[in-house]
Design a protein around this motif. Structure first.
Motif, short mmCIF file in Angstrom:
data_model
loop_
_atom_site.label_atom_id
_atom_site.label_comp_id
_atom_site.label_asym_id
_atom_site.label_seq_id
_atom_site.Cartn_x
_atom_site.Cartn_y
_atom_site.Cartn_z
N UNK A 125 -113.75 -6.06 30.12
CA UNK A 125 -113.08 -7.13 29.85
C UNK A 125 -111.90 -7.00 28.86
N UNK A 126 -111.65 -5.86 28.49
CA UNK A 126 -110.54 -5.45 27.48
C UNK A 126 -110.64 -5.87 26.14
N UNK A 127 -111.96 -5.77 26.01
CA UNK A 127 -112.48 -6.44 24.46
C UNK A 127 -112.49 -5.08 23.54
N UNK A 128 -112.36 -3.80 23.92
CA UNK A 128 -112.32 -2.82 22.86
C UNK A 128 -111.32 -2.76 22.14
N UNK A 129 -111.50 -2.37 20.72
CA UNK A 129 -110.67 -2.38 19.63
C UNK A 129 -109.19 -2.06 20.10
N UNK A 130 -109.25 -0.51 20.71
CA UNK A 130 -108.17 0.19 21.17
C UNK A 130 -107.04 -0.60 22.01
N UNK A 131 -108.16 -1.28 22.87
CA UNK A 131 -107.38 -2.14 24.05
C UNK A 131 -106.70 -3.30 23.33
N UNK A 132 -107.33 -3.96 22.47
CA UNK A 132 -106.68 -5.19 21.72
C UNK A 132 -105.56 -4.55 21.07
N UNK A 133 -105.51 -3.43 20.14
CA UNK A 133 -104.37 -2.86 19.61
C UNK A 133 -103.07 -2.32 20.47
N UNK A 134 -103.31 -1.87 21.53
CA UNK A 134 -102.44 -1.65 22.59
C UNK A 134 -101.68 -2.75 23.28
N UNK A 135 -102.59 -3.68 23.67
CA UNK A 135 -102.02 -5.04 24.07
C UNK A 135 -101.05 -5.79 23.11
N UNK A 136 -101.58 -5.81 21.75
CA UNK A 136 -100.96 -6.34 20.81
C UNK A 136 -99.58 -5.79 20.51
N UNK A 137 -99.51 -4.42 20.47
CA UNK A 137 -98.24 -3.74 20.02
C UNK A 137 -97.17 -3.62 21.38
N UNK A 138 -97.86 -3.76 22.44
CA UNK A 138 -97.06 -3.84 23.83
C UNK A 138 -96.42 -5.19 24.01
N UNK A 139 -96.93 -6.19 23.50
CA UNK A 139 -96.16 -7.47 23.65
C UNK A 139 -95.49 -7.95 22.46
N UNK A 140 -96.05 -7.75 21.16
CA UNK A 140 -95.16 -8.00 20.18
C UNK A 140 -93.97 -7.07 19.78
N UNK A 141 -93.92 -5.93 20.19
CA UNK A 141 -92.75 -5.01 20.24
C UNK A 141 -92.13 -4.76 21.55
N UNK A 142 -92.35 -5.53 22.38
CA UNK A 142 -91.58 -5.51 23.73
C UNK A 142 -90.29 -6.09 23.57
N UNK A 143 -89.46 -5.44 24.19
CA UNK A 143 -87.87 -5.50 24.13
C UNK A 143 -87.74 -6.95 24.97
#
Length: 305
Positions: free
Chosen positions: A33-51
């Motif tokens: 489901x993508x609910x692991x903490x490491x998945x959330x952090x990765x998804x968060x950084x990928x979008x918020x820091x996306x150019x």
């Protein structure tokens, strides 16, 4: 007692095995489901820091539908500045660390802050939205209401920059002045307008298109207070130390807005992948006499006789 020893050990082992299987099933279910903490952090950084690619201003003005950055320009004249708050700052999403543990990475209401990052990424880019029925592509004019929306680099939902009158329970955490935040509902709290920087010319420029990449005043329509970065109040976010953004009109002895209220609406540089703030300034002296003569000595003036 010896007869019970093996049975107890087997029972404990079976119970531990069942618990381990339950934990493994729960881990696999959260992973899928993508609910692991490491998945959330990765998804968060990928979008918020996306150019993010900013819009190019073709006529030198900002228009509805443009993707821009809101930049608080550096000013050496401010007596409140100190080493940590010097330089250009951009308006950005301030994500509290607790948001990482939620199922959705961005939830309303969400805070904002001023950050030192001047590269356009998901968390510091905004879209200029129409609130009065104006079409996309029409220039925004001084005194005209508009909205500021951002998705933070995610596909949805859209969050809108908002503010409201200070109260006993609603105020900025550090300065205790009027709070600025992001909400998921468009309303009178999400309406803003720009004013010309020089107050003596403000009435003359009322209704004129707002130039891009120039200093302006951005005012909250409902409270009539201007967007500001005091630069002497810092806050913590998931990304570290950042600076508080508020709505407060700072006036000097001449009743003129101070540089804490100055903003630049930044667009892309049409010549490359950078922004207009990265574009080098032209030579202060322009073309010298010698260079001008060298450039014009081979130009032939046509004879119209």
């Amino acid at each position: 007692m010896a007869a019970y020893g093996p049975g107890v050990l087997v029972g404990n082992w079976n119970e531990a095995a069942v618990l381990e299987e339950d934990r493994m099933r729960d881990f696999i279910r959260k992973r899928d489901r993508g609910e692991l903490l490491m998945q959330k952090i990765g998804r968060l950084e990928e979008n918020l820091l996306k150019k993010i690619k900013l819009s190019v201003s073709k006529d030198g003005f900002i228009c509805f539908g443009d993707t821009v950055m809101l930049l608080s320009p550096d000013s050496e004249s401010s007596v409140d500045n100190y080493t940590g708050a010097c330089g250009n700052l951009t308006l950005a999403i301030n994500l509290e660390e607790i948001s990482i543990y939620s199922a959705v990475s961005l939830q309303a209401p969400c805070g904002v802050s001023a950050v030192k990052t001047t590269d356009p990424v998901g968390r510091n880019t905004f879209c200029l939205l129409s609130v009065d029925g104006s079409s996309v592509g029409e220039p925004i004019r001084f005194g005209q209401k508009f909205g500021l929306g951002t998705t933070g680099g995610f596909s949805d939902p859209m969050f809108y920059l908002a503010s409201d009158h200070k109260s006993f329970i609603r105020f900025a955490k550090k300065s205790h002045l009027q709070q600025v935040f992001l909400t998921d509902e468009l309303s009178y709290l999400t309406c803003w307008q720009t004013a010309f920087l020089d107050p003596q010319l403000r009435l003359e420029y009322e209704g004129s298109p707002v130039p891009a990449n120039s200093k302006v005043i951005i005012t909250h329509c409902h409270t009539n207070r201007s967007l500001a970065v005091p630069r002497n109040f810092w806050t913590r976010s998931y990304f570290g130390r950042e600076y508080e953004v508020i709505c407060h009109t700072y006036l000097d002895s001449h009743r003129v807005e101070e540089d804490k209220n100055y903003w630049v609406i930044v667009t892309a540089n049409p010549g490359d992948n950078g922004t207009m703030i990265d574009r080098p300034d032209p030579q202060p002296g322009g073309i010298g006499k010698k260079e001008f003569c060298q450039e014009t000595e081979n130009i032939k003036i046509p004879d119209y006789k």
